[in-house]
Design an enzyme around this catalytic site. Structure first.
Site, PDB file in Angstrom:
ATOM      1  N   ARG A  48       0.973  -1.285   0.122  1.00  9.68           N
ATOM      2  CA  ARG A  48       0.023   0.019   0.043  1.00  9.68           C
ATOM      3  C   ARG A  48       1.035   1.191   0.151  1.00  9.68           C
ATOM      4  NH1 ARG A  48       2.112   1.812   3.988  1.00  9.68           N
ATOM      5  NH2 ARG A  48       0.935   3.649   3.577  1.00  9.68           N
ATOM      6  N   GLY A  49       0.165   2.384  -0.145  1.00  6.16           N
ATOM      7  CA  GLY A  49       0.796   3.639  -0.307  1.00  6.16           C
ATOM      8  C   GLY A  49       1.003   4.052  -1.762  1.00  6.16           C
ATOM      9  N   ALA A  50       0.580   5.146  -2.193  1.00  4.11           N
ATOM     10  CA  ALA A  50       0.228   5.368  -3.611  1.00  4.11           C
ATOM     11  C   ALA A  50       1.651   5.015  -4.414  1.00  4.11           C
ATOM     12  CB  ALA A  50      -0.022   6.793  -3.626  1.00  4.11           C
ATOM     13  N   ARG A  91      -7.781  -0.783  -6.845  1.00  6.55           N
ATOM     14  CA  ARG A  91      -8.234   0.417  -6.064  1.00  6.55           C
ATOM     15  C   ARG A  91      -8.090   1.559  -6.986  1.00  6.55           C
ATOM     16  NH1 ARG A  91      -4.658   1.120  -0.858  1.00  6.55           N
ATOM     17  NH2 ARG A  91      -6.606   1.678  -0.404  1.00  6.55           N
ATOM     18  N   GLN A 196      -2.348   2.133  10.106  1.00  2.56           N
ATOM     19  CA  GLN A 196      -0.970   2.467   9.356  1.00  2.56           C
ATOM     20  C   GLN A 196      -0.030   3.118  10.306  1.00  2.56           C
ATOM     21  OE1 GLN A 196      -4.070   2.790   8.021  1.00  2.56           O
ATOM     22  NE2 GLN A 196      -4.111   1.907   6.002  1.00  2.56           N
ATOM     23  N   ASP A 237      -2.645  10.763  -2.317  1.00  4.66           N
ATOM     24  CA  ASP A 237      -3.265   9.651  -3.336  1.00  4.66           C
ATOM     25  C   ASP A 237      -3.410  10.040  -4.574  1.00  4.66           C
ATOM     26  OD1 ASP A 237      -3.588   8.395  -0.503  1.00  4.66           O
ATOM     27  OD2 ASP A 237      -3.350   6.708  -1.750  1.00  4.66           O
ATOM     28  N   LYS A 248      -5.352   9.794   2.661  1.00  7.58           N
ATOM     29  CA  LYS A 248      -5.906   9.064   3.524  1.00  7.58           C
ATOM     30  C   LYS A 248      -6.994   9.656   4.248  1.00  7.58           C
ATOM     31  CE  LYS A 248      -5.401   5.321   4.472  1.00  7.58           C
ATOM     32  NZ  LYS A 248      -6.409   4.619   3.722  1.00  7.58           N
TER      33      LYS A 248
END
Lengths: 344, 344
Positions: A48-50, A91, A196, A237, A248
């Site tokens: 995860r994480g853009a 996503r 997170q 993002d 987020k």
């Protein structure tokens, strides 16, 4: 800065993904040559994480392409597109995934036959990986120039090496500032529902030697109003052409409260997060995830059975709350429409 | 409105406290004649909510007094004072606890001998209990007059019958509005770290038949900005003479974001929550609770061992963010300094 862990590694014909849902308690890896497992890992937030999901998506396309048996160029490209579409559907919000998939598509278009296309895709995915890592390194150093000695910096979610496969975006800036000897400390929002901040940011800052205090998301306002926060910095993002930023869930109220208390609010992101096709934040698609992430904790129901929950994974911060956007190509200040256009 | 559960009941020479830390999974009770156990229950949040801890504190003084053997009036009063001090030291922020203890002290001063004082204390505690319950009933009905048909109401923490031993404050207003057939629905913040919103508010609203959707605290801003929230209403732990209000951590950012989006923000509290001796919010003592409430979930560590956490239990919302304060004696609108003085 030495990073002794990698969220994504290319192992020749397989990809190795550090399962971030198990951190910090367990350091386990998914090693696979199946693009569907990469898509699953993105969907389930194992990676995860853009920036990191962009890189994972690119390797996913490679894995899918390597297994295609089609002899004709056309049929081959058609099947690559199917792989790409499956990855794209994981996503919806982070721009970097689509940025990477678009680059992979362009790279494949140049190949004359399946074998050439396969080679081009491997090369392009590794290039994306390296460029994204370099971009975060560069933006971290640029951003560190904005941070002052002794500051307490508030951040949300996780934006370190785990989220980027590089230095990190917001956390990269913080760690670069720390490396410059500016003795900063961090207030880290735990970032419900999936924590997170508690699980990943606290872990990464501890590894980097940066003093960190964990708070619940609801405490950030109190510390800002009490004069304990010198700046807020988060990742992004997707950034619209006018600077409106999806990040987020919980980022928007931080920006509003920061402005109310005259605290600078920074966004840190590589230019691959900017989406010039989207004019304003109102057009950014916001992912709605399953209610169980809110209702349950490690499988255990928090509430009575039969209670509903909402779970938007992102919110949009209008550009007027953002002091500056820190990118690898430079720091953008308002007015953003002009600043972003000039940079891209 | 029929309430089929009671947070506190007086059983003659013992008190029965519903253990709210176990809800909604288990409905268990503490039955005790020991004031130290009542003090412990307040400290550990078995009984919580500003009005409810005032009532519990009053019964705690009664239990302590009933066991005092001193023959002289002076020695008896001295020992009652010790009991009262022990109860006062449990939680510093909520005004209602001190309001109740001050009333108990005044009641004891009137008795001529230990037996008379004991009787006076029993009577006064029951009077406080009834008056607080009646006050929340009255303010709930007053507040319902401000709520409009079809509204979506956002609330934070728990302020229902569990928190008040009556109708409730903010939740009382919501339930009274529902009973008037106005078909409102609720967005309930889960309220980290102890999840009073998820565990208690969702439970109480479900019992009352009010449609409720649970969200994390970090989602409230997104729903406000998206036009999905018609008003925000919370309770209060202490209201200063100028209207500045201490309430559960996370209330202040809700008020800021509500104002930014022109959404009315209401406080609902009985007048026993108002502290005329405190001029502004800056003087309200804020309870700092143990870090483990943030670091652990049901005993399980969320983070790596050795991470620090902060845990302020309340924040202060300056009066300029508050649209109105709904009390049992009337609805106060700005300017609060004058409005509160007139009411008290």
């Amino acid at each position: 800065m030495k990073i002794d862990y990698q969220p994504i590694e290319w192992l020749g014909n397989r990809v190795r993904i550090l399962d971030q849902t198990k951190l910090p308690q367990k350091e386990t890896y998914l090693v696979t040559d199946d693009y569907r497992k990469v898509a699953g890992a993105i969907k389930e937030l194992k990676v995860r994480g853009a920036p990191a999901i962009g890189i994972a998506g690119a390797y996913g396309v490679v894995l899918g392409a390597l297994k295609i048996k089609a002899a004709s160029r056309e049929e081959f490209l058609k099947q690559v597109q199917k792989v790409s579409d499956a990855i794209a559907s994981t996503r919806p919000t982070a721009r970097n995934l689509f940025f990477a998939l678009e680059r992979m598509q362009k790279a494949s278009a140049k190949g004359k036959n399946p074998e050439e296309i396969k080679k081009a895709l491997v090369t392009e995915a590794q290039k994306i990986h390296k460029e994204e890592a370099d971009a975060t390194k560069h933006l971290s150093e640029l951003g560190a120039g904005l941070m002052k000695k002794g500051w307490t910096i508030l951040t949300h979610c996780n934006t370190g090496p785990l989220a980027t496969s590089g230095y990190g975006t917001a956390l990269g800036v913080i760690i670069a500032t720390h490396k410059q000897g500016k003795k900063v400390q961090v207030l880290a929002d735990e970032t419900r529902p999936l924590l997170q901040g508690a699980r990943l940011t606290a872990w990464e800052l501890k590894k980097a030697g940066v003093p960190v205090t964990l708070i619940t998301d609801s405490m950030a306002g109190h510390f800002m109003r009490s004069g304990k926060v010198d700046c807020v910095i988060t990742g992004a993002d997707r950034i619209a052409a006018n600077g409106d930023t999806a990040n987020k869930i919980g980022t928007y109220p931080l920006a509003v409260v920061a402005k109310e208390n005259r605290i600078p609010f920074y966004i840190a992101a590589p230019v691959s997060t900017i989406d010039m096709k989207i004019k304003s934040g109102a057009r950014i698609p916001i992912e709605e995830r399953g209610a169980d992430e809110v209702l349950r904790f490690n499988g255990q129901l928090l509430v009575l059975d039969g209670i509903n929950a909402a779970n938007p994974a992102f919110d949009v911060t209008p550009n007027r709350y953002i002091t500056a956007i820190i990118t690898d190509k430079g720091i953008i200040k308002p007015p953003y429409l002009e600043g972003i256009k000039k940079l891209i």
